[in-house]
Scaffold this motif. Structure first.
Motif, short mmCIF file in Angstrom:
data_model
loop_
_atom_site.label_atom_id
_atom_site.label_comp_id
_atom_site.label_asym_id
_atom_site.label_seq_id
_atom_site.Cartn_x
_atom_site.Cartn_y
_atom_site.Cartn_z
N ALA A 289 6.62 -13.63 4.07
CA ALA A 289 6.08 -12.29 3.83
C ALA A 289 4.99 -12.33 2.77
CB ALA A 289 7.20 -11.35 3.40
N THR A 290 4.06 -11.39 2.84
CA THR A 290 2.96 -11.27 1.87
C THR A 290 2.96 -9.86 1.29
OG1 THR A 290 1.40 -10.53 3.57
CG2 THR A 290 1.59 -12.92 3.20
N GLU A 291 2.12 -9.66 0.30
CA GLU A 291 2.02 -8.33 -0.29
C GLU A 291 1.51 -7.33 0.73
OE1 GLU A 291 -0.19 -8.20 -3.86
OE2 GLU A 291 1.09 -9.65 -4.92
N GLU A 292 0.61 -7.78 1.61
CA GLU A 292 0.09 -6.88 2.64
C GLU A 292 1.14 -6.59 3.70
OE1 GLU A 292 -1.34 -9.67 1.72
OE2 GLU A 292 -3.03 -8.93 0.52
N ASN A 293 2.00 -7.56 3.98
CA ASN A 293 3.07 -7.41 4.98
C ASN A 293 4.40 -7.78 4.34
OD1 ASN A 293 1.45 -6.78 7.42
ND2 ASN A 293 0.59 -8.81 7.00
N PRO A 294 4.95 -6.88 3.51
CA PRO A 294 6.19 -7.21 2.79
C PRO A 294 7.40 -7.23 3.73
CG PRO A 294 5.58 -4.93 2.40
CD PRO A 294 4.44 -5.54 3.19
#
Length: 725
Positions: A289-294
């Motif tokens: 997961a990323t900050e844009e796609n938590p």
């Protein structure tokens, strides 16, 4: 002013008509109809929420069937004098409706739906259970609730060799096959019922006849819907999907799921391995997961959903392509069997039946006529002498749950086992006990209801209940994909969940006694159904072979600590004499013998049941009653007791409640001046009835008549011929 109702009437094919009506009652429901046949009227309503609850990930369908006692002009017998919790009978009908309706809703429809079917007018000859699902389906048909198809349900019974749709209550008394069948226009959905050892071919024929009758009812519902002007179904909010997450779950998990599925693990180990794998996949996706796609709770729920979809697809393909099952068995192989009778010392009968990871501990209790079960509906009130209860505690599946009495599943499974075993139960004249069977499921991984049938049969024979044959049950499964299909014998719990058909068949070596079938796939051919039933028959015979080894026949007598029962039939004129004024006589018999006695008039005869733990006490009570009802016959010999001594003879009681005089001249061949020192009150005396007094009707008895007449002695030399005897 009420609007004009919309009606549709159709014929059952023999002149009897059914009318479906909408637009008059319960108009604020999403769908509402009444179904009428004769004086029987059912009101069915359906209401569905417009939106699912937040986070809802399953379909919440509630189906309740209830009978209003006012429908038959009766007041409920409860303390509160009102309808309350659904009876077992109402729960069973609710299940019949639920199991047929549930497959009609789209898989992504999660809005709460409530279907209520109420008997508001009763007809003593019309069985409402055969009309309840028709009413429920019609209510859905005239609503905008999104369903895929219209269905219906009928009863098909064989009476005197001929099949009939929705027979009357009176006709059902002569039926040897009784099945409730639900179907769409093209496919069967649900079958449940019982028979007196019918063949597989008979069952197939019954299903075909039922399906043709259902098609007529479906057409009538579609015409009613058109008359009402229902043109489409409502739109609904579909659950969130994420195809990218789905692809990742399948990519990361497919090979490992296959490995676990082919590992031949126990249920607990397999469940634990799958749980750990799901957590591993979730952790892997969370790490990506990323900050844009938590990574959120929504993603976690989707992983859970897609992982179960993956299990479903992998296991089905493994069975269809590789012909490998989760525990490594062949498709028609039965799990290892272990069975033992007389496992508990105190119950009147007991058995422990184990099949793989499914185990039932079943007991039998023998009771009196006072223990009969009252089964009350709006139209009838009757007693049953055969009771079966099924318990499914949470530890049987290694779970922790609140226990709040039997649920609908327990009631349904117990009813299937009861209907199956009932076919072999002796008549009341053969076996006068009330019989209660209790199945406690100790382990469950696939068809504990069928384990109940097997354990119940074993325990009944152990208790000395004269069953002529054993009854066994087997749960079958079916998996289909295109032209491929696999029929599974003795399914596991996981195979039940992922299969396209779950059907349970019970019976003896000679035929089918009970069926419960739920079909989830469209276009199931009768050829596949025949093959499945034949495979079930072979599996049933395999189980029966082991059962006959455990106990080949019913014990010749009940166990020493079980109550004894004797059943007698007397002329109804003697019922009053046995009971006595104010119950005096029967109470005295019970008090003196320690038995329980039940007297009732049946078919213009007095039926007497005597129960007691002590066999001698039961015999004593039986002889006592025989004496009361016996008609004295001149010339017969009786064992009498001296009641009183008078100067001219003795009065004796030679039958219970019957006294007569033995005149002093009938005591002995010797002339007696007095009875002093010869006989006293309480003495036993064998006497013969030599007649009755023509004026008073009193009984004349003789002891002398049973004593050989002494020979006369020769005269003395002095010529005295006096008899010295």
């Amino acid at each position: 002013m009420l609007q004009q109702p919309i009606r549709k009437t159709f014929d059952l094919g023999d002149g009897r008509e059914i009318t479906i009506e909408t637009g008059r009652l319960a108009r604020q429901a999403d769908g509402s109809v009444t179904v009428r046949m004769g004086k029987c009227i059912l009101l069915a309503t359906v209401v569905a929420n417009k939106e699912p609850r937040e986070g809802q990930d399953f379909f919440p369908l509630t189906v309740d069937y209830q009978e209003k006692f006012a429908s038959a002009g009766r007041i409920p017998g409860s303390f509160f004098k009102r309808e309350g919790k659904l009876s077992d009978y109402e729960v069973l009908i609710s299940r019949l409706i639920d199991r047929a309706l549930r497959p009609l809703f789209p898989e992504d429809y999660f809005c709460e739906v409530q279907v209520l079917v109420t008997l508001i007018s009763s007809d003593p000859e019309v069985l409402p259970d055969a009309l309840a699902c028709l009413a429920a389906s019609a209510a859905l048909a005239v609503s905008d609730v999104p369903i895929k198809e219209v269905i219906s349900e009928v009863r098909v019974a064989r009476i005197d060799g001929a099949f009939k749709i929705n027979p009357t209550r009176s006709e059902m008394e002569n039926a040897d096959m009784d099945f409730i069948v639900a179907a769409t226009e093209k496919n069967l959905l649900m079958v449940e019922g019982e028979s007196e050892e019918c063949s597989e071919a008979d069952l197939i024929e019954a299903l075909g006849i039922a399906h043709e009758a259902i098609k007529v009812q479906i057409k009538a519902q579609e015409e009613l819907r058109a008359l009402k002007g229902v043109s489409g179904k409502r739109e609904y909010t579909k659950p969130v999907n994420n195809e990218a997450i789905r692809e990742k779950v399948y990519a990361y998990g497919t090979d490992k799921v296959k490995e676990i599925a082919k590992g031949r693990l126990s249920k607990q180990d397999r469940t634990e391995r799958f749980k750990l794998l799901e957590e591993e996949i979730a952790a892997k996706l969370e790490a990506e997961a990323t900050e844009e796609n938590p990574f959120t709770d929504v993603e976690r729920k989707l992983i859970h959903k897609y992982f179960h979809d993956l299990q479903y697809d992998v296991v089905r393909d493994m069975i269809l392509d590789d012909r490998i099952r989760l525990d490594g068995r062949a498709l028609d192989e039965i799990r290892p069997l272990d069975m033992e009778v007389d496992v508990l010392p105190s119950p009147h009968g007991s058995a422990l039946f184990t099949r793989g990871e499914t185990q039932s501990l079943t007991t039998v209790t023998l009771g009196t006529g006072l223990d009969e079960l009252l089964i009350e509906t709006a139209a009838s009130s009757k007693y049953s002498k055969f009771i079966l209860h099924y318990n499914f505690p949470p530890f049987s599946t290694g779970e922790v749950k609140m226990m709040r009495g039997p649920g609908r599943r327990e009631i349904g499974h117990g009813n299937l086992a009861m209907r199956s075993l009932k076919q072999m139960m002796p008549s009341e004249a053969e076996f006068g006990y009330t019989v209660r069977v209790v199945s406690d499921i100790l382990e469950s991984n696939g068809s504990s209801s069928m384990a109940t049938v097997c354990a119940g049969s074993l325990a009944l024979m152990d208790a000395g209940v004269p069953l002529p044959k054993h009854v066994a049950g087997i749960a079958m499964g079916l998996i289909t994909k295109g032209d491929k299909y696999a029929i599974l014998s003795d399914i596991l719990g996981d195979e039940d969940h992922l299969g396209d058909m779950d059907f349970k068949v019970t019976g003896t070596r000679d035929g089918i006694c009970g069926v419960q079938m739920d079909i989830k796939v469209d276009g199931l051919s009768m050829d596949v159904m025949r093959e499945a039933l034949e495979q079930a028959r072979r599996g049933r015979l395999h189980i029966l072979e082991h059962m006959y080894k455990a106990i080949p026949e019913a014990r010749p007598d009940v166990k020493p600590h079980a109550p004894r029962v004797v059943k007698m039939f007397i002329d109804k004129e003697f019922i009053g004499a046995v009971i006595g004024p104010g119950g005096k006589v029967i109470q005295e018999i019970q008090r003196e013998t320690g038995t329980t006695i039940n007297v009732e008039e049946v078919n213009n005869m007095g039926e007497i049941s005597i129960f007691g733990v002590d066999k001698d006490a039961v015999i004593k009570a039986e002889d006592w009653i025989k004496g009361i009802v016996a008609v004295p016959v001149v010339g017969d010999v009786y064992n009498a007791t001296v009641v009183s001594v008078v100067p001219f003879g003795v009065f004796v009681e030679f039958l219970p409640g019957k006294q007569g005089l033995v005149h002093i001249s009938e005591i002995s061949w010797k002339r007696l001046e007095s009875l002093d020192g010869i006989v006293k009150e309480g003495d036993a005396m064998k006497v013969k009835l030599i007649g009755t007094d023509p004026k008073s009707g009193k009984f004349k008895l003789s002891r002398k008549a049973l004593i050989p007449r002494p020979e006369r002695k020769p005269p003395h030399n002095n010529g005295n011929n006096k008899d010295h005897n």
